[in-house]
Design an enzyme around this catalytic site. Structure first.
Site, mmCIF file in Angstrom:
data_model
loop_
_atom_site.group_PDB
_atom_site.id
_atom_site.type_symbol
_atom_site.label_atom_id
_atom_site.label_comp_id
_atom_site.label_asym_id
_atom_site.label_seq_id
_atom_site.Cartn_x
_atom_site.Cartn_y
_atom_site.Cartn_z
ATOM 1 N N VAL A 170 12.505 62.823 52.083
ATOM 2 C CA VAL A 170 12.145 61.923 53.179
ATOM 3 C C VAL A 170 13.102 62.030 54.362
ATOM 4 C CG1 VAL A 170 10.983 60.295 51.644
ATOM 5 C CG2 VAL A 170 13.406 59.941 52.208
ATOM 6 N N LYS B 7 22.134 60.902 54.898
ATOM 7 C CA LYS B 7 20.898 61.296 55.582
ATOM 8 C C LYS B 7 19.686 60.511 55.087
ATOM 9 C CE LYS B 7 20.196 65.733 56.340
ATOM 10 N NZ LYS B 7 20.179 67.213 56.109
ATOM 11 N N TYR C 45 27.862 55.736 50.729
ATOM 12 C CA TYR C 45 26.748 54.943 50.182
ATOM 13 C C TYR C 45 26.685 53.572 50.840
ATOM 14 C CZ TYR C 45 23.711 52.757 46.661
ATOM 15 O OH TYR C 45 22.680 52.101 46.015
ATOM 16 N N ARG D 235 27.752 54.747 36.345
ATOM 17 C CA ARG D 235 27.571 53.306 36.263
ATOM 18 C C ARG D 235 27.980 52.812 34.880
ATOM 19 N NH1 ARG D 235 21.738 52.933 39.246
ATOM 20 N NH2 ARG D 235 21.476 54.955 38.195
#
Length: 328
Positions: free
Chosen positions: A58, A92, A146, A187
Site C-alpha cells: 500500500v 513508509k 514505529y 512481543r
C-alpha cells in the site's frame, strides 16, 4: 452486500478482522504485501465467494475497481523485531500508505479506520493512558520509526477528516494476543510461549517491574468493529485495563505450561515503556465496549493453538526473511 478493504489482511489482527467481517455478511477484499503477514492465516477464506485477495504494497498507488463502503488500514509491522529490521518500510506504510488509502477512501466515499497503537504514548508519564494524553516519545530512538509513523498517521487522518470531511476512525490498540501470532516477533506473549515450547528459560528484560495489559484478540476485534460503525472520529483506546508486571506474567506462563524453566534477566531495551495500561472510559461510554475474555482463559486458548501446530508450522511462525526488503 457492504464491501470492505482490509490492508494487512494476512497478519495477526488483519486475518481475524477478515473473519469477523465475513461472518457479518460483508464482501471482504484483503490486501497484503506479505512482508510480515502469512497467507496461511487467510487460506481458509480463499474458497469463499465474498472474499478476494490482492498481493500489493500500500506504500505504492492503491487501485480497487469495486466500490467500497469501508477501509481498515492495518498494514504495518507491529512488533519490535519487525520494525527494527525494516525501519524504512515501517515509516513508509504509516505515511505513504496512509496517504494512498485516505485518497482511495475519498475517491470511493468510503469510511476509513486506521490502526494506531498505544506506542503513540511512548514511555508514558501519565497512568493509565487516556486518549487526550499527548505522549512521551523519543523521535530519533530505535522505536521512533514505529511510534512516529503511527503519530503521523493519526495527524494525516484527522487532516483529511477536518479538511475534506472524510469519515475516519482511529483505534489505539494496546497489547493484543491470540492464535496466529508469530512466535519470537519481539512481543512478550509469543516470546514467552516460544521459549516455553522449546524448553528454554524465559527472558525478562530489566527487573520485570514494567507492566503490560493484554487484550484477547476476539475482544480487540469486537471493539474495532464497533468503532468502525460508530459516529466517533477521535481516537479510542481498545485494550484490556487489567495490568500485570512482566515478572509476574512470566511466572504465570511457567504455571500455564507446566514446565520448570527459570527466569533469566537481560538489560532493558532503549525506550522500552515502563507502564502500559489503557483507560477505556471512552470505549465504554461511546461504544458500549469492554473486554470479556480474562487472561487465564485467553492464554489457555493461545497456548493450545501453538501446541497444536506441527513442527514445520512452528518454525514458519518463528521466522521471517526481510533480506529482500531491508534496503528499500
Amino acid at each position: 452486500m457492504k464491501k470492505i478493504l482490509i490492508t494487512g489482511a494476512a497478519g495477526f489482527l488483519g486475518s481475524h478482522l477478515c473473519d469477523k467481517f465475513i461472518d457479518e455478511g460483508f464482501k471482504v477484499i484483503g490486501m497484503d504485501n506479505l512482508i510480515t503477514g502469512d497467507l496461511k492465516n487467510i487460506e481458509h477464506l480463499f474458497k469463499l465467494d465474498n472474499f478476494e485477495f490482492y498481493h500489493h504494497d500500500v506504500s505504492k498507488f492503491v487501485h480497487v475497481a469495486d466500490e467500497l463502503d469501508y477501509i481498515l488500514h492495518f498494514a504495518s509491522p507491529a512488533s519490535p523485531i519487525d520494525y527494527l529490521k525494516i525501519p524504512i518500510q515501517t515509516l513508509k506504510v504509516g505515511s505513504l500508505g496512509t496517504h494512498n488509502l485516505l485518497g482511495l477512501a475519498k475517491a470511493k466515499d468510503a469510511r476509513l479506520l486506521i490502526a494506531s497503537t498505544s506506542e503513540v504514548y511512548g514511555d508514558p508519564l501519565v497512568h493509565p493512558q487516556t486518549e487526550d494524553y499527548y505522549g512521551n516519545v523519543n523521535t530519533i530512538g530505535p522505536r521512533g520509526v514505529y511510534d512516529e509513523a503511527k503519530r503521523f498517521q493519526e495527524s494525516m487522518t484527522m487532516a483529511y477528516h477536518r479538511f475534506h470531511g472524510l469519515e475516519t476512525r482511529i483505534v489505539r490498540i494496546f497489547n493484543t494476543y491470540g492464535p496466529r501470532m508469530r512466535l519470537n516477533d519481539g512481543r512478550v506473549i509469543p516470546a514467552f510461549i516460544g521459549q516455553a515450547l522449546r524448553g528454554e528459560d524465559l527472558t525478562v528484560f530489566g527487573d520485570g517491574s514494567q507492566t503490560r495489559s493484554f487484550c484477547y484478540v476476539d475482544d480487540q476485534v469486537e471493539g474495532i468493529y464497533k468503532l468502525l460503525l460508530s459516529d466517533y472520529a477521535e481516537p479510542v483506546n481498545i485494550g484490556n485495563p487489567y495490568e500485570i508486571s512482566i515478572l509476574d506474567f512470566a511466572e504465570e506462563i511457567i504455571k500455564l505450561t507446566g514446565t520448570e524453566q527459570k527466569i533469566v534477566f537481560k538489560p532493558l531495551p532503549k525506550d522500552d515503556p515502563m507502564q502500559r495500561q489503557p483507560d477505556i472510559t471512552r470505549a465504554k461510554s461511546i461504544l458500549g465496549w469492554e473486554p470479556k475474555v480474562n487472561r487465564e482463559e485467553g492464554m489457555k486458548l493461545t497456548y493450545d493453538y501453538f501446541k497444536s501446530l506441527s513442527k514445520e508450522e512452528l518454525q514458519r511462525s518463528e521466522h521471517k526473511d526481510f533480506s529482500v526488503h531491508n534496503r528499500k
